[in-house]
Design an enzyme around this catalytic site. Structure first.
Site, PDB file in Angstrom:
ATOM      1  N   ASP A  37       0.817  -1.221   0.000  1.00 27.46           N
ATOM      2  CA  ASP A  37       0.000   0.000   0.000  1.00 27.46           C
ATOM      3  C   ASP A  37       0.850   1.270   0.000  1.00 27.46           C
ATOM      4  OD1 ASP A  37      -2.302  -1.661   0.263  1.00 27.46           O
ATOM      5  OD2 ASP A  37      -1.878  -1.808   2.398  1.00 27.46           O
TER       6      ASP A  37
ATOM      7  N   LYS B   2       2.366   2.137  -5.101  1.00 30.82           N
ATOM      8  CA  LYS B   2       3.131   1.658  -6.268  1.00 30.82           C
ATOM      9  C   LYS B   2       2.378   1.947  -7.560  1.00 30.82           C
ATOM     10  CE  LYS B   2       3.037  -2.417  -4.447  1.00 30.82           C
ATOM     11  NZ  LYS B   2       2.615  -2.133  -3.085  1.00 30.82           N
TER      12      LYS B   2
ATOM     13  N   LYS C 100       0.427   4.271  -8.448  1.00 27.94           N
ATOM     14  CA  LYS C 100       0.496   5.646  -8.944  1.00 27.94           C
ATOM     15  C   LYS C 100       1.839   5.927  -9.630  1.00 27.94           C
ATOM     16  CE  LYS C 100       0.554  10.140  -7.198  1.00 27.94           C
ATOM     17  NZ  LYS C 100       0.742  10.954  -6.018  1.00 27.94           N
TER      18      LYS C 100
ATOM     19  N   GLY D 245      -4.199  -4.387  -4.608  1.00 27.28           N
ATOM     20  CA  GLY D 245      -5.258  -3.437  -4.932  1.00 27.28           C
ATOM     21  C   GLY D 245      -4.628  -2.093  -5.207  1.00 27.28           C
ATOM     22  N   HIS D 246      -4.295  -1.849  -6.459  1.00 23.69           N
ATOM     23  CA  HIS D 246      -3.667  -0.568  -6.799  1.00 23.69           C
ATOM     24  C   HIS D 246      -4.741   0.452  -7.133  1.00 23.69           C
ATOM     25  CE1 HIS D 246       0.087  -2.569  -6.817  1.00 23.69           C
ATOM     26  NE2 HIS D 246      -0.112  -3.214  -7.946  1.00 23.69           N
TER      27      HIS D 246
ATOM     28  N   THR E   6      -5.952 -11.638   2.958  1.00 25.33           N
ATOM     29  CA  THR E   6      -7.099 -10.986   2.324  1.00 25.33           C
ATOM     30  C   THR E   6      -8.232 -12.000   2.082  1.00 25.33           C
ATOM     31  OG1 THR E   6      -6.092 -11.404   0.167  1.00 25.33           O
ATOM     32  CG2 THR E   6      -5.717  -9.234   1.142  1.00 25.33           C
TER      33      THR E   6
ATOM     34  N   ARG F 203       2.592 -29.419  -6.227  1.00 31.27           N
ATOM     35  CA  ARG F 203       2.524 -29.949  -7.613  1.00 31.27           C
ATOM     36  C   ARG F 203       1.162 -30.534  -7.950  1.00 31.27           C
ATOM     37  NH1 ARG F 203       7.770 -31.185  -6.587  1.00 31.27           N
ATOM     38  NH2 ARG F 203       6.958 -31.244  -4.492  1.00 31.27           N
TER      39      ARG F 203
ATOM     40  N   GLN G 154       2.212  -6.058  -3.130  1.00 25.16           N
ATOM     41  CA  GLN G 154       2.521  -6.109  -1.696  1.00 25.16           C
ATOM     42  C   GLN G 154       3.831  -5.347  -1.434  1.00 25.16           C
ATOM     43  OE1 GLN G 154       1.788  -9.592  -3.140  1.00 25.16           O
ATOM     44  NE2 GLN G 154      -0.243  -8.721  -3.086  1.00 25.16           N
TER      45      GLN G 154
HETATM   46  P1  GDP Z   1      -0.417   0.373  -3.969  1.00 25.16           P
HETATM   47  O1  GDP Z   1      -1.153  -0.904  -3.794  1.00 25.16           O
HETATM   48  O2  GDP Z   1       0.993   0.299  -3.487  1.00 25.16           O
HETATM   49  O3  GDP Z   1      -0.532   0.940  -5.354  1.00 25.16           O
HETATM   50  O4  GDP Z   1      -1.077   1.429  -2.996  1.00 25.16           O
HETATM   51  P2  GDP Z   1      -2.631   1.754  -2.754  1.00 25.16           P
HETATM   52  O5  GDP Z   1      -3.336   1.854  -4.044  1.00 25.16           O
HETATM   53  O6  GDP Z   1      -3.187   0.874  -1.710  1.00 25.16           O
HETATM   54  O7  GDP Z   1      -2.485   3.172  -2.046  1.00 25.16           O
HETATM   55  C1  GDP Z   1      -2.239   4.224  -2.721  1.00 25.16           C
HETATM   56  C2  GDP Z   1      -3.304   5.232  -2.372  1.00 25.16           C
HETATM   57  O8  GDP Z   1      -2.673   6.371  -1.926  1.00 25.16           O
HETATM   58  C3  GDP Z   1      -4.106   5.623  -3.570  1.00 25.16           C
HETATM   59  O9  GDP Z   1      -5.396   5.994  -3.201  1.00 25.16           O
HETATM   60  C4  GDP Z   1      -3.322   6.804  -4.106  1.00 25.16           C
HETATM   61  O10 GDP Z   1      -4.091   7.684  -4.883  1.00 25.16           O
HETATM   62  C5  GDP Z   1      -2.881   7.440  -2.845  1.00 25.16           C
HETATM   63  N1  GDP Z   1      -1.600   8.116  -2.958  1.00 25.16           N
HETATM   64  C6  GDP Z   1      -0.470   7.654  -3.537  1.00 25.16           C
HETATM   65  N2  GDP Z   1       0.507   8.551  -3.435  1.00 25.16           N
HETATM   66  C7  GDP Z   1      -0.012   9.595  -2.741  1.00 25.16           C
HETATM   67  C8  GDP Z   1       0.536  10.832  -2.261  1.00 25.16           C
HETATM   68  O11 GDP Z   1       1.695  11.142  -2.451  1.00 25.16           O
HETATM   69  N3  GDP Z   1      -0.319  11.626  -1.544  1.00 25.16           N
HETATM   70  C9  GDP Z   1      -1.603  11.292  -1.290  1.00 25.16           C
HETATM   71  N4  GDP Z   1      -2.358  12.136  -0.585  1.00 25.16           N
HETATM   72  N5  GDP Z   1      -2.150  10.157  -1.735  1.00 25.16           N
HETATM   73  C10 GDP Z   1      -1.352   9.316  -2.428  1.00 25.16           C
END
Ligand code: GDP
Length: 419
Positions: free
Chosen positions: A14, A17, A19, A41-42, A129, A143, A218
């Site tokens: 979380d 990644k 982004k 879950g990105h 999860t 296997r 992860q």
């Molecule tokens: P991932 O699984 O590593 O991609 O992470 P998640 O998707 O669980 O968490 C990323 C969340 O944090 C998303 O809602 C992004 O839009 C948000 N996010 C990522 N970078 C930033 C940041 O620099 N600032 C803020 N406020 N939100 C961020």
């Protein structure tokens, strides 16, 4: 000979990644997932619209980038089909740009049932999860798993089902999860055109000198070998796992990027020396929207742990670190970093202990810094940060022995400061 760059999480997942990969992906011809499944879950914002992706790399949103789900992954066909459908309006998917490995293992309704059952029965659950990821990797190791190539062949899939009848809970699952098994069977028709020797194609791209990016899921501290076992995921999450999950030589590995947050979160159970409780934790959780994209679970919150981050640096050898969510810390009167651990018998520790019981007994040693009241600029150069924020970033670089190449400053795709 070309190179494949790798992006991995430097913490417990979380880290944001998705982004950073979304930002980088424009410059690549191919983005590859190499481990994990729909436990990932990105969350990404593309042209202002929110997307949550579980199997597919966020690069799928760029029509010019091909995406590969390779052998190191475990795939839930029903969820993957839904994910593809959800994207239909935004992007054109075709077998030309979506490659699903014939060798990837398949998560069946039985694996999900096993995962749920195990978590419910355990006195100290891992906090998985409950998506069947661990059981799917288990049958792979035994296997007796189901591979994509077998799944999309109705006869071979039926043969596998017959062969598994004697396995614990299998017959029960077939009886009680009937609807799930029907959906499972139906998804095969949808996915069949995409199933191919994805790894061969990835290697061909690397050989041809095309820019290839491998996207981890992860995070480092959840690695099955080097993480806080048993409170870990069931795959290897390190940069090196890209080599094994796809199958390419170490010399074909290009740059390695690590993604971290300016504070720390953890979902599920297990040791967390720099964990915070009380108001500051609640405030950071709320401001940072620290609730799981996959499970909606409230994430545990702590200050950034630089002992753990240096360990991640040692395991992955980051060429650059991205420090996300620095904006979330703005306005706090003071911010802290965990710079060492204090253990009741072993004294002051600067190395991350691999035994989770030792880590559980560690107390954090803090350094405290003045906060920055001014909101930080959302775009531009890292050097433009307010002095207190810049000092904080420099101290992290120093403690973790890595170079911060990007700082995340907001949820929008372009909210980054760069070196
Ligand atoms: P991932 O699984 O590593 O991609 O992470 P998640 O998707 O669980 O968490 C990323 C969340 O944090 C998303 O809602 C992004 O839009 C948000 N996010 C990522 N970078 C930033 C940041 O620099 N600032 C803020 N406020 N939100 C961020």
């Amino acid at each position: 000979m070309g190179r494949a760059d790798v992006v991995v999480g430097a913490q417990w997942g979380d880290e944001g990644k998705g982004k950073w990969v979304h930002r980088m992906a424009r410059d690549y011809k191919l983005v590859v997932r190499f481990q994990g499944g729909n436990n990932a879950g990105h969350t990404v914002y593309h042209h202002g619209q929110k997307f949550v992706l579980h199997h597919l790399p966020s690069a799928v949103l760029y029509p010019q980038v091909a995406c590969a789900l390779t052998a190191g992954m475990v795939i839930n066909p029903v969820v993957l089909k839904q994910e593809c459908h959800a994207l239909e309006k935004q992007v054109q998917l075709s077998a030309v740009r979506l490659w699903i490995s014939a060798a990837a293992h398949v998560i069946t309704p039985w694996h999900i049932r096993l995962d749920r059952g195990r978590e419910q029965e355990q006195a100290k659950p891992i906090g998985t999860t409950r998506r069947g990821i661990g059981p799917a990797y288990s049958t792979r190791a035994l296997r007796c798993g189901l591979r994509m190539a077998d799944y999309i062949d109705a006869k071979r899939c039926a043969g596998w089902i017959t062969q598994m009848q004697g396995e614990p809970h299998f017959a029960v699952s077939q009886r009680e999860d009937r609807q799930l098994w029907e959906d499972f069977a139906r998804a095969a028709d949808f996915l069949r055109p995409y199933v191919c020797a994805a790894e061969t194609r990835v290697r061909q791209k690397i050989r041809a000198g095309d820019a290839v990016l491998c996207e981890g899921a992860q995070g480092t501290l959840l690695d099955i070998n080097c993480g806080t076992y048993p409170y870990v995921t069931s795959s290897s999450t390190l940069a090196a796992a890209a080599l094994c999950g796809v199958g390419f030589a170490p010399r074909a590995c290009g740059k390695v990027y690590g993604i971290a947050k300016a504070y720390l979160t953890r979902v599920g159970n297990g040791p967390f020396p720099s964990e915070l409780h009380g108001d500051t934790a609640a405030q950071l959780r709320q401001r940072g929207a620290e609730f799981g994209a996959t499970t909606q679970r409230a994430r545990r919150i702590g200050w950034l742990d630089c002992v753990a981050l240096r360990y991640a640096q040692e395991l992955n050898g980051f060429d650059g670190l991205v420090l996300n969510k620095l904006d979330i810390l703005a306005g706090l009167p003071a911010v802290k970093l965990c710079v060492a651990y204090q253990h009741p018998e072993q004294g002051r520790l600067l190395e991350f202990p691999c035994d989770y019981r030792i880590l559980e007994e560690c107390q954090p040693v803090w350094e405290e810094y003045e906060g920055w009241t001014a909101a930080i600029p959302t775009q531009g150069r890292i050097a433009a940060l307010p002095p207190a924020a810049l000092a904080f970033v420099h101290r992290i670089e120093n403690l973790a022995e890595c170079t911060v190449i990007g700082v995340g400053t907001g949820i929008a795709a372009e909210d980054f400061l760069v070196r």
